[in-house]
Design an enzyme around this catalytic site. Sequence first.
Site, mmCIF file in Angstrom:
data_model
loop_
_atom_site.group_PDB
_atom_site.id
_atom_site.type_symbol
_atom_site.label_atom_id
_atom_site.label_comp_id
_atom_site.label_asym_id
_atom_site.label_seq_id
_atom_site.Cartn_x
_atom_site.Cartn_y
_atom_site.Cartn_z
ATOM 1 N N TYR A 11 0.834 -1.218 0.000
ATOM 2 C CA TYR A 11 0.000 0.000 0.000
ATOM 3 C C TYR A 11 0.867 1.265 0.000
ATOM 4 C CZ TYR A 11 -3.111 3.433 2.418
ATOM 5 O OH TYR A 11 -3.817 4.533 2.810
ATOM 6 N N ALA A 72 9.383 -2.776 3.283
ATOM 7 C CA ALA A 72 8.901 -4.161 3.397
ATOM 8 C C ALA A 72 8.783 -4.551 4.860
ATOM 9 C CB ALA A 72 9.872 -5.099 2.690
ATOM 10 N N TYR A 139 4.960 -6.057 17.084
ATOM 11 C CA TYR A 139 5.202 -5.274 15.872
ATOM 12 C C TYR A 139 6.079 -4.061 16.187
ATOM 13 C CZ TYR A 139 4.266 -1.772 12.346
ATOM 14 O OH TYR A 139 4.412 -0.785 11.419
ATOM 15 N N PHE A 167 2.197 7.307 11.891
ATOM 16 C CA PHE A 167 1.012 7.078 12.707
ATOM 17 C C PHE A 167 0.023 6.323 11.805
ATOM 18 C CE2 PHE A 167 1.880 8.980 16.903
ATOM 19 C CZ PHE A 167 3.208 9.272 16.667
ATOM 20 N N ASP A 285 -2.788 -3.264 22.101
ATOM 21 C CA ASP A 285 -3.174 -1.923 21.636
ATOM 22 C C ASP A 285 -2.856 -0.852 22.679
ATOM 23 O OD1 ASP A 285 -4.185 -2.506 19.145
ATOM 24 O OD2 ASP A 285 -6.283 -2.600 19.788
HETATM 25 N N1 UFG Z 1 -9.926 -1.668 15.626
HETATM 26 C C1 UFG Z 1 -11.195 -2.083 15.955
HETATM 27 N N2 UFG Z 1 -11.816 -2.952 15.128
HETATM 28 C C2 UFG Z 1 -11.237 -3.450 14.001
HETATM 29 C C3 UFG Z 1 -9.931 -3.018 13.680
HETATM 30 C C4 UFG Z 1 -9.309 -2.127 14.507
HETATM 31 O O1 UFG Z 1 -11.756 -1.671 16.976
HETATM 32 O O2 UFG Z 1 -11.864 -4.266 13.320
HETATM 33 C C5 UFG Z 1 -9.258 -0.700 16.516
HETATM 34 C C6 UFG Z 1 -7.970 -1.223 17.108
HETATM 35 O O3 UFG Z 1 -8.181 -2.039 18.221
HETATM 36 C C7 UFG Z 1 -7.268 0.100 17.430
HETATM 37 C C8 UFG Z 1 -7.733 1.032 16.294
HETATM 38 O O4 UFG Z 1 -8.923 0.438 15.769
HETATM 39 O O5 UFG Z 1 -7.749 0.586 18.639
HETATM 40 C C9 UFG Z 1 -6.742 1.159 15.176
HETATM 41 O O6 UFG Z 1 -6.364 -0.148 14.791
HETATM 42 P P1 UFG Z 1 -5.692 -0.464 13.387
HETATM 43 O O7 UFG Z 1 -5.517 -1.952 13.318
HETATM 44 O O8 UFG Z 1 -6.430 0.214 12.298
HETATM 45 O O9 UFG Z 1 -4.273 0.263 13.487
HETATM 46 P P2 UFG Z 1 -3.156 0.196 14.638
HETATM 47 O O10 UFG Z 1 -3.249 1.497 15.405
HETATM 48 O O11 UFG Z 1 -3.201 -1.051 15.414
HETATM 49 O O12 UFG Z 1 -1.820 0.126 13.804
HETATM 50 C C10 UFG Z 1 -1.630 0.928 12.657
HETATM 51 C C11 UFG Z 1 -0.761 0.146 11.682
HETATM 52 C C12 UFG Z 1 0.607 0.003 12.219
HETATM 53 C C13 UFG Z 1 1.117 1.353 12.637
HETATM 54 C C14 UFG Z 1 0.219 2.002 13.632
HETATM 55 C C15 UFG Z 1 0.746 3.353 14.018
HETATM 56 O O13 UFG Z 1 -1.280 -1.146 11.422
HETATM 57 O O14 UFG Z 1 1.402 -0.563 11.209
HETATM 58 O O15 UFG Z 1 -1.045 2.137 13.042
HETATM 59 O O16 UFG Z 1 -0.059 3.976 14.983
HETATM 60 F F1 UFG Z 1 2.330 1.205 13.181
#
Ligand code: UFG
Length: 322
Positions: A11, A72, A139, A167, A285
């Site tokens: 992406y 990557a 991660y 972010f 998280d």
């Molecule tokens: N979430 C839900 N339901 C879902 C998916 C996510 O409630 O179906 C929540 C997660 O628990 C979290 C928030 O939405 O509270 C964001 O989750 P994401 O999976 O969208 O993203 P993350 O914050 O976990 O991680 C992302 C990228 C990482 C990056 C990070 C930086 O995946 O690679 O943002 O903040 F490092």
Amino acid sequence: MKLLVTGGAGYIGSVVSHLLLDAGHEVVVLDDLRTGHADAVPAGARLAQVPLAEVASVLTPDAGFDGVLHLAGLIAAGESMVRPELYWDANVVGSLALLDAVRAARTPRLVFSSTAAVYGNPSELPLTEAAITAPTNTYGATKLAIDHAITSEVAAYGLAAVSLRYFNVVGALRRPDGTFVGERHDPETHLIPIALQVAAGERETLDIFGDDYPTTDGTCVRDYIHVEDLARAHLLALAAATPKEHRVYNLGNGNGFSNLEVVAAVRQVTGRPVPVRMAPRREGDPAELVASSARARQELGWAQAKPTITEMIDDAWAFLQR
Ligand code: UFG
């Protein structure tokens, strides 16, 4: 410059590759297509379908690369708690192979995709680059390990390196011909694309992972950045990279949105219902991640073209509908 983009079929890597080509650079994409898509690689770039562990077969001393943009890696924080070994191998072992190749080829510049996940639960918001790094998920730990390895490499061998701590990245690149370059993870794990799939009727409900966090509405807070703004920072980082310096920049908006606020924004942009269901917390998280990108603005001259969450969701929605 002749540049190697690892993860250039993914992406963010494909968007970065487009902007590099637009700026007149020569781009070789290294991607094993484990999670990337061959058709995401821009037409002007050459694709080397090679695993990161074998990067030395592409990044040879004779190939004449002026720099590497290393995107990557495995990216799902939740998955990294369930299958940590995949993350140590792909992210750390793979990146050490890349650093070996960079050193052997005497490649002068490296821009690395680091992450806000290196900080863990911050003691102070917004997060500056000086914040304590204490990742709450594997991660983030793997990305922090690579950041440390790069710091050592820079000190010992004089590499010019920049780590960009992303972010939460969202949106799609709109091309002048009306096409889009966007996010296609399988399975999708990220909040906004899943919410959009619900809005599109491709899924029934969105599970919200936890509503008992110490935040305004109990759901996690994240800082969202448009993928095109993020990609542009890579070109600025490449230009600013200085021998014997490992620079680190946070890239976010400076605004936090709770998961429920994100859902409200998705409903507003799409005009569709997005039914949600409260679910248990997802392991690893952090409660709240909000960036200070003041350093990137001051030192790189970085500025956002699409700072609002509605613009970001609008582009992601347009991409999904195509
Ligand atoms: N979430 C839900 N339901 C879902 C998916 C996510 O409630 O179906 C929540 C997660 O628990 C979290 C928030 O939405 O509270 C964001 O989750 P994401 O999976 O969208 O993203 P993350 O914050 O976990 O991680 C992302 C990228 C990482 C990056 C990070 C930086 O995946 O690679 O943002 O903040 F490092």
